[in-house]
Structures are given as structure tokens and as C-alpha cells.
Design a protein around this motif. Structure first.
Motif, mmCIF file in Angstrom:
data_model
loop_
_atom_site.group_PDB
_atom_site.id
_atom_site.type_symbol
_atom_site.label_atom_id
_atom_site.label_comp_id
_atom_site.label_asym_id
_atom_site.label_seq_id
_atom_site.Cartn_x
_atom_site.Cartn_y
_atom_site.Cartn_z
ATOM 1 N N GLN A 1 8.706 -10.074 -10.680
ATOM 2 C CA GLN A 1 7.831 -9.444 -11.648
ATOM 3 C C GLN A 1 6.507 -9.828 -12.296
ATOM 4 O O GLN A 1 5.377 -9.386 -12.031
ATOM 5 N N ARG A 2 6.651 -11.066 -12.755
ATOM 6 C CA ARG A 2 5.532 -12.103 -13.361
ATOM 7 C C ARG A 2 4.485 -12.235 -12.256
ATOM 8 O O ARG A 2 3.254 -11.958 -12.318
ATOM 9 N N ILE A 3 4.851 -12.677 -11.063
ATOM 10 C CA ILE A 3 3.861 -12.835 -10.066
ATOM 11 C C ILE A 3 3.194 -11.631 -9.341
ATOM 12 O O ILE A 3 2.006 -11.719 -9.139
ATOM 13 N N SER A 4 4.114 -10.613 -9.238
ATOM 14 C CA SER A 4 3.319 -9.415 -8.862
ATOM 15 C C SER A 4 2.293 -9.019 -9.792
ATOM 16 O O SER A 4 1.237 -8.484 -9.386
ATOM 17 N N ARG A 5 2.568 -9.019 -11.182
ATOM 18 C CA ARG A 5 1.388 -8.620 -12.004
ATOM 19 C C ARG A 5 0.112 -9.879 -11.824
ATOM 20 O O ARG A 5 -0.840 -9.150 -12.136
#
Ligand code: S3P
Length: 187
Positions: free
Chosen positions: A112-116
Motif C-alpha cells: 500500500q505504501r509503495i503504491s502511494r
């Protein structure tokens, strides 16, 4: 008087090292160095391009030289690249020159964080910010790499689980741990 120790943040991509590092620097009044940013500055090319043109071993060599430089400093907050602590020489240097805190997170949180973070300041053109996770099943790749790296990450002085915490809360925990460790026992 002895020089202030570095606080060195390690852990997987997307565990929040850079963001937490900035908060820690603000709280402690020290400066924060991002090892990846140093590496990019030194190489004059983005990480994805180094991987693409020269391959991962060349990237790791550069990474080792950046870690050597950063570990010769003191009183800094250092956000290390996610793979740097896997290398034994880097690990020994970091453990000898700072309090090493591993930020951990569940694979789903990491994804989730790296997609952001695609599209943030680390992005250059359309190249993936994190070449090691490029491909059609990044979650599987995250799980594989986490399993391969678990033994290395476990050698940090401390681990802080970050899934449910804000960067400020993580930074508070890191400081608490580092300060407790520096406390001289009363005689
Ligand atoms: C890597 C993590 C990245 C960067 C490179 C390789 C890794 O840094 O150094 O893409 O091997 O885990 P971040 O952890 O800052 O994303």
C-alpha cells in the motif's frame, strides 16, 4: 566527551525510514541523511537507471561506499536503503556506528505504501521507483524478499512495528528506545 551516536533506520522498502527519519531529525535537532539520495547524487543517475544499466551488483557496490561514508559521521539520523543491512560489512559498520532501529511492516502495508509513493519525489520519468519490486506480482515479491532478509533485519538493535502507527508515533518509539539504551545506570 564522546560524540553523539547516529540513529540508523533500516528495514524493508516502504517501512517508512525516510519519513520517520525526517521527523526524528526535527525532534532531535540533528540532520537527516537519506542513503539512497546520497547514492543518486554520487552516481548522478536515478536508482532505476543504475539497476538497468549496470545491474544490482554495481548498485550494491555503490551502496557499500555510501554506507561507509555515512557511518564515519556522528550525530546524524541516517535512513538506509532497504537492502543495505543485508550485507554483512554494512551491517557491522552500522551496528558499530549507531543505534540501529529496524522499522517493520506487514507485506500488505508495504504494498500500500509503495503504491502511494510511485509519483513522489523519488520518481524519475516512468521508471519504477523500486526496481526490485517491478513485475506483475509485487506482493509475492515483497513476501519472498522479506523471508530472505528476515535473519538480517533481526540483527538490528531494536525493531519497531509500524503498521498501525503514524510517522510521529514511530519516531517517538525510536527515540524512547535509543534514549533508554543511552541511560547510564545510577550507582
Ligand atoms: C532496495 C531498497 C530501496 C533502494 C533500492 C533497493 C532494497 O531503498 O535502495 O531500490 O534492496 O530493498 P528504500 O528502502 O529506501 O526504498
Amino acid at each position: 566527551m564522546s560524540e553523539a551516536k547516529n540513529i540508523i533506520l533500516v528495514g524493508f522498502m516502504g517501512s517508512g525510514k525516510s519519513v520517520v527519519g525526517r521527523v526524528l531529525a526535527r525532534l532531535t535537532g540533528s540532520s537527516m541523511v537519506d542513503a539512497d539520495a546520497e547514492l543518486v547524487r554520487k552516481a548522478g543517475r536515478p536508482i532505476s537507471q543504475i539497476f538497468q544499466e549496470d545491474g544490482e551488483p554495481a548498485f550494491r557496490e555503490l551502496e557499500r561506499s555510501v554506507i561507509r561514508d555515512l557511518c564515519s559521521q556522528s550525530g546524524k539520523v541516517i535512513a538506509a536503503g532497504g537492502g543495505s543491512f543485508v550485507d554483512q560489512d554494512n551491517r557491522n559498520l552500522m551496528l558499530a556506528n549507531g543505534q540501529v532501529v529496524c522499522l517493520s511492516a506487514r507485506p500488505e502495508t508495504i504494498l500500500q505504501r509503495i503504491s502511494r509513493s510511485q509519483g513522489n519525489e523519488k520518481q524519475v520519468g516512468n521508471a519504477p521507483v523500486r526496481p526490485l519490486l517491478a513485475g506483475d506480482d509485487p506482493l509475492r515479491r515483497i513476501k519472498e524478499l522479506l523471508a530472505q532478509r528476515a535473519e538480517s533485519y533481526a540483527q538490528a538493535d531494536y525493531t519497531v512495528e509500524t503498521d498501525e502507527l503514524t510517522p510521529e508515533q514511530v519516531a517517538d518509539k525510536v527515540l524512547e528506545l535509543c534514549r533508554a539504551a543511552e541511560k547510564v545506570p545510577e550507582i
